[in-house]
Design an enzyme around this catalytic site. Structure first.
Site, PDB file in Angstrom:
ATOM      1  N   THR A   1      -1.516  -1.611   7.478  1.00  0.00           N
ATOM      2  CA  THR A   1      -1.523  -2.920   8.093  1.00  0.00           C
ATOM      3  C   THR A   1      -0.209  -3.642   7.867  1.00  0.00           C
ATOM      4  OG1 THR A   1      -3.868  -3.246   7.898  1.00  0.00           O
ATOM      5  CG2 THR A   1      -2.524  -5.220   7.781  1.00  0.00           C
TER       6      THR A   1
ATOM      7  N   GLU B   1       7.669   5.094   6.220  1.00  0.00           N
ATOM      8  CA  GLU B   1       7.826   6.329   5.441  1.00  0.00           C
ATOM      9  C   GLU B   1       8.162   7.487   6.353  1.00  0.00           C
ATOM     10  OE1 GLU B   1       5.296   7.311   2.159  1.00  0.00           O
ATOM     11  OE2 GLU B   1       5.059   5.193   1.724  1.00  0.00           O
TER      12      GLU B   1
ATOM     13  N   ASN C   1       1.517  12.176   7.438  1.00  0.00           N
ATOM     14  CA  ASN C   1       0.339  11.820   8.215  1.00  0.00           C
ATOM     15  C   ASN C   1      -0.676  12.937   8.325  1.00  0.00           C
ATOM     16  OD1 ASN C   1       0.520   9.025   9.182  1.00  0.00           O
ATOM     17  ND2 ASN C   1       2.553   9.743   9.769  1.00  0.00           N
TER      18      ASN C   1
ATOM     19  N   LYS D   1       4.303  -6.788   3.948  1.00  0.00           N
ATOM     20  CA  LYS D   1       4.106  -5.373   3.650  1.00  0.00           C
ATOM     21  C   LYS D   1       4.167  -4.589   4.953  1.00  0.00           C
ATOM     22  CE  LYS D   1       0.379  -3.220   3.042  1.00  0.00           C
ATOM     23  NZ  LYS D   1       0.026  -2.539   4.321  1.00  0.00           N
TER      24      LYS D   1
ATOM     25  N   THR E   1       0.879  -1.185   0.000  1.00  0.00           N
ATOM     26  CA  THR E   1       0.000   0.000   0.000  1.00  0.00           C
ATOM     27  C   THR E   1       0.912   1.230   0.000  1.00  0.00           C
ATOM     28  OG1 THR E   1      -0.207  -0.097   2.403  1.00  0.00           O
ATOM     29  CG2 THR E   1      -1.979  -1.081   1.098  1.00  0.00           C
TER      30      THR E   1
END
Lengths: 408, 408
Positions: B192, B279, B403, B181, B155
């Site tokens: 997730t 990230e 975020n 992931k 994702t």
């Protein structure tokens, strides 16, 4: 807290107390960096301290002195710039020495002198610099000295914090006034929470301690900026009795109840000022959890949501991101039923019975609610009647900037 | 983890398994967004799932199916884009429907089909789109399909994550290979943690579950990016038995021990890849707590330090801020003796017996240690022989940026 209590900010006086601030030059140059608060008579004294295992020397001295003096005090000496934490036996001795110097100067029992420090962790305080300004402090003691003291104890705070209120106890007018400095959002080594509250009410030491505990649990212990705690966190309350009310001896009597409300109003206001002044903060956030089986369950969920970095960054972005709020609630260690949970941003319900509500207008409305500086998130667990509330702020670019660059 | 196990990344095959990826177009356009993993025979299957109270529909289906099939499985269907979380009974029915469609297509028991989803929370999955690509998936099943599958389940990840290792069990060569992931650092609604591991070793379902639990506690449950957890976190291991080793039935036997080491090597590598790909992260941080009375005490201190926003922003600033580390340790709820604690940044001891070491060169050395991309913080509690380790990353400007802006 009853709405009838009007809390004021700015200058105040508390009968029986005199206060002064001075420049010791211990770390900050050319600014007030220490303060002395004195009660004309031995006052009832109560304290709430950090639960961090690394507890600073002045905290240890306060605990010792409150025990030795059976909960009474004449004076509080505070310095800003060096925290006297992680300083070993030498730091403890230096803290004790500064208390003894105050006791000598004022002619009082050393066990009736309390001390507090805030600033960088690690270095020893230079108590000889505090001793050197003691004559100056003692000479300038005055009933109106609180605002200067509020300024003197600042570290990374951007504004001094004062709050006071008046009420009637046993037919006498009483005052509760306090000063505080900010916590968190910057660094534990510069951002201890300190609060000093004085009242002329007559309250027994045991009752004062019990009421302070109750009030702190609803005010200072319900604010969070990043979950980190300091080595030096200290809240002290001194009650001089100068108001002449019948001394409050029963923690469950009507006078205790009225006094608790006054104390809570002042402490709640100071606590909110601390959150509002969190550096980097752009929002003041109320996290309310209702409909819980027990208050503790409500508190655990509220605390987890209030500390979630993902919730706090979403609030900075004014994003009504219900997914982050419920995901944070879901990891609080409370076994609520997900399909009974609902969530509001302000007055906009975005989630009900475990499911998001939909509609493009709804998302717009919920985001609009997050635009003002003061926002509320309300979760209902749908399992009972208890509730609890935390106050927090958002995580901004400045939070990272200030904290990453702080010592460089 | 023994140093003798060499873990590889990139393409791999596991005898007995075939894998394919496809584009369902459910949310992402023009990219692989779903994957099917199939075992030629009923494989032993074990799973570890999120403990979040808001647990997604596919997690509930996995739990049901593993119970109903006595810990065996033939296939795993995964989709990326929509998480199927907070979707109520309808979401559960859609997840079950997609499992039944796979079962029909492959001619296997529906209870032997597991499902996993990742993506935004709230919307329903469109299982009809998954059903529509099933013929395509089934047709392209191939032993070398793992890399495509690793890509399809991404994702917010920036790189696909694979790891594999080989070993000898009961005289036979066995392979353990997995894909994963990333978690956290972005949003629980997109981040997730999913991991799927396959092996040709023969292992009984009960032993496989016990070993996966042990391994997860040391790998996937020892990484943290922001303390937030997802509704969908899932780790599945399937063991086909195609290697022909004597089936491992005793969780304490030598073969179980050797298999555990292989599984741990692969899972540890996948877990580290997840943290590295957080990230906004600029550093991979190992937080090691030694000298604890119990492993749980070490874990609690390590976890609190690893999750502290103040520690993480200091690491982003390459600031050897020992005060933040010890203050975080001090609020972990572990009653260690502060004056026995020592702290190292890399190989530079900065704090010993509750006191900071000093010297301008020391500070310089400690900051230098924090310049590389991989850094280690080591606390010694000085109270025992137990230890534990967490892996985390720093908090950067980009963490806040990503975020705060994520849904706007």
């Amino acid at each position: 807290m009853p709405v009838t209590i009007q809390v004021h900010r700015g200058g105040f006086q508390v009968p029986g107390f005199r206060v002064a601030a001075a420049r010791s030059g211990m770390r900050y140059k050319d600014r007030l960096d220490c303060a002395l608060m004195v009660s004309d008579v031995p006052a009832s004294a109560a304290g709430i301290f950090t639960r961090n295992r690394f507890c600073a020397a002045p905290v240890m001295v306060c605990r010792e002195h409150l025990a030795a003096s059976a909960g009474t005090a004449r004076a509080v000496l505070v310095n800003a710039g060096i925290a006297n934490a992680c300083t070993g036996d030498e730091g403890l001795e230096r803290a004790r020495r500064s208390a003894r110097a105050v006791a000598r100067r004022l002619g009082v029992d050393p066990a009736r002198v309390l001390v507090a420090s805030t600033g960088v962790i690690g270095p020893q305080i230079r108590e000889e610099l505090l001793e050197a300004v003691l004559p100056d402090l003692a000479e300038h003691l005055a009933p109106e000295g609180w605002e200067d003291a509020a300024r003197a104890i600042m570290t990374t705070d951007t504004v001094p914090k004062t709050a006071w209120a008046k009420g009637i106890l046993g037919g006498k007018e009483v005052t509760v006034g306090g000063i505080a400095k900010g916590s968190g959002m910057i660094a534990p080594d510069m951002a201890t929470m300190l609060a000093f509250v004085a009242t002329d009410a007559a309250v027994s030491p045991d009752v004062l301690q019990a009421l302070l505990k109750e009030v702190s649990d609803r005010t200072f212990n319900r604010i969070t900026v990043d979950g980190d705690t300091s080595t030096n966190d200290t809240v002290l309350v001194l009650a001089s009795g100068a108001a002449g009310n019948p001394s409050i001896q029963d923690p469950h009597g009507p006078d205790a109840h009225d006094f608790l409300n006054l104390l809570e109003a002042v402490c709640a206001d100071l606590a909110r000022q601390i959150v509002r002044d969190g550096e980097g903060a752009t929002k003041f956030v109320t996290v309310r959890v209702r409909g819980a089986r027990t208050r503790d369950r409500a508190a655990r969920v509220a605390r987890t949501v209030a500390n979630s970095p993902l919730v706090k960054t979403a609030l900075f972005g004014q994003d009504a991101n219900w997914g982050r709020v419920v995901a944070a609630a879901g990891r609080a260690g409370v076994d609520f039923a997900p399909d009974r949970v609902s969530l509001r941003f302000g007055d906009v319900t975005v989630f009900e019975n475990g499911r998001p509500l939909s509609g493009p207008e709804l998302e717009e409305k919920a985001s609009a609610v997050l635009r003002p500086k003061e926002v509320e998130i309300a979760l209902d667990l749908g399992e009972g009647e208890e509730e609890d509330t935390y106050y927090t702020c958002d995580f901004s670019y400045d939070y990272v900037k200030i904290n990453a660059d702080y010592r460089s």
